[in-house]
Write an enzyme that holds these catalytic residues in place. Structure first.
Site: not given
Lengths: 341, 341
Positions: B113, B249
């Site tokens: 988590r 990109h």
């Protein structure tokens, strides 16, 4: 009744009310696409009731059981979200028990970097425990909840009427987590369990209120929230050794708590409550087997474990124990100093 | 120089300094297990320098390229974390470009988590853009960044010296995102590009500072942060249609910006900068093909797209455009009203 979980910009309501399931727009904005996620064992009528209240609803289902908290189902549900063109402004609604909330919540927390998530828990266990607090996750191999997020829902809807379809055993299984909350934080809640007739709605509400306060104090389990693990160290080991087909999660936690109730009188009170809930007795476990599960559960990262003990109902102590000390507990047994053995 | 990204309880430093790579303990607590994640194309000397400063270090590598932003590599890296017993108190350090930061950051955001994540970007593109702001993600099929988190690093370390191993084309590719920041937010930064000799360190620092301010205003891209998409609507479509093997990109973003520079004089200034950076000319694209990529990019969820335009260096406007309006832009071409065509 509405309880507010106050986590600043992630604040959300928990709405507890009989028939709330028929009025989901009280907490959910239904004027957008709603993806309902549920397992294939939930009574279809609960899904239908929610579906009928949504303008634009898609429904994703997965196989019942802890095994579905896996990458395969996680990916499948994400793909469903893509295929049904869920946008960042749409929402996911979980309807079901803890597995559903964990899995659907993790999908919601990561799809497009997080979209709105609502939880409608339909078991006592998920109502009093997993639906509040924002812990979502899936398992990897034998490691439970190893991949997940802290992701608060936008709202939790709890309708005690949906519990009517649960078996008595499932209901009592869920009540154990509420009893746990009482044992560590509130003797009055323990007393609720000693009344002739159980007031399940009152127990659920009080238990959620306690959990809410703990989560507000320590959202990400850095300190206080660890007390909620009371009973879980040995409980998880029993779960691992015997499997969830043999004992339910709450039943294992009930067994696990006994080892850390440090007062004879309190232990006898608790055992009486267990009898009332027809909880199973602790089996004749093999100490080495349970110890293996305990060290596995800690993922081999620690030599000491934070253990929660209760000597007086409504209060707890935290102790660092090494594996030898835990083993000693197991050797002495769950019923030590009680009337039972 | 240290810049602080002020996101309240998720505040973190960006440390920009030549030779910073030799002093990682300035921002990283190295007295715990550190998992370094990198791709197999990064110069090994950068990894070695960092490794030598860690007490307890494990190193996970994955194949270079955008294709590694996938479930397979995500799962593989999580499994590595488990196998090497990374605990909640340990940390992941990404060393590399945007793909590495996105992938390693997503692993860090979900393992147990969320554990501490540090980013050491080694390309100009990732230094000025992706390393700041906490957007981490992987792709699914042809959907880019569809699964991820907003997860702020605990610190970002930028050592301009590591850029020495990049090709000139890679460097110029990265500078486009800095030029973009100038065009929408700061004319002085645009002027930096017009100087005889480019001061890359100054450009990087100013660009990061601007991005930091945008992220502080709008961490989760609800409003202001969308301006960073300037040039990306058509840029992404060119990227999709021609592939990253053909154009990098930044080169695609450079082309994409031209369509939305609404002032002739500014467009000519920008084209001169493009020449200086030897950026490729816009190819003879097929309008329908690009339109397909644009609608795919929006995941079919919207009929209008928020488009950022610039008429004056250092300021922007946001406009909702439908697909027909975008198509018209493409029909008119990138060089409309410029000296170029």
């Amino acid at each position: 009744m509405k309880l507010i979980v106050d986590l600043k910009d992630r604040q959300y309501p928990i709405w507890i009310e009989r028939k709330a399931l028929y009025h989901i727009d009280e907490i959910i904005n239904t004027h957008r696409k709603i993806a309902i996620i549920h397992d294939d064992a939930i009574p279809s009528k609960w899904i239908e009731i929610v579906k009928e209240q949504c303008e634009n609803c898609v429904i994703f289902s997965f196989p019942e059981g802890e095994n579905s908290k896996c990458f395969e189902q996680y990916q499948y549900l994400l793909q469903q979200c893509i295929d049904h063109h869920l946008s960042r402004k749409d929402a996911i609604v979980a309807i079901g028990g803890g597995v559903t909330g964990d899995l659907a919540g993790f999908v919601a927390s990561t799809y497009m970097r997080g979209i709105d998530f609502y939880n409608i828990p339909t078991t006592i266990l998920s109502q009093v425990d997993s639906s509040v607090g924002g812990k979502v996750a899936i398992d990897m191999g034998s490691y439970k909840n190893i991949v997940g997020s802290f992701y608060q829902p936008k709202g939790v809807l709890i309708d005690p009427d949906v519990l009517s379809t649960l078996s008595i055993r499932q209901q009592h299984n869920g009540l154990v987590e509420a009893l746990k909350m009482g044992l560590i934080l509130d003797e009055n809640l323990v007393c609720e369990f000693e009344k002739e007739q159980l007031d399940i709605e009152a127990i659920i509400t009080r238990s959620i209120d306690l959990k809410r306060q703990v989560v507000q104090e320590d959202e990400k389990e850095n300190s206080l929230r660890k007390i909620l693990n009371f009973g879980h160290t040995i409980g998880h080991a029993i779960e691992g050794a015997y499997g969830l087909d043999t004992y339910y999660h709450g039943e294992c936690v009930a067994m696990g708590m006994l080892f850390f109730i440090e007062d004879k009188e309190l232990k006898n009170r608790v055992l009486k409550i267990y009898d009332k809930l027809s909880l199973p007795a602790v089996p004749d476990y093999d100490v080495d087997t349970l110890m293996e599960f305990i060290s596995h559960d800690k993922k081999g990262t620690q030599n000491v474990i934070s253990v929660i003990s209760v000597a007086k109902a409504g209060s707890y102590s935290i102790e660092e124990m090494n594996y030898e000390q835990i083993r000693l507990k197991l050797l002495r047994g769950a019923y030590e100093e009680s009337n039972r053995k």
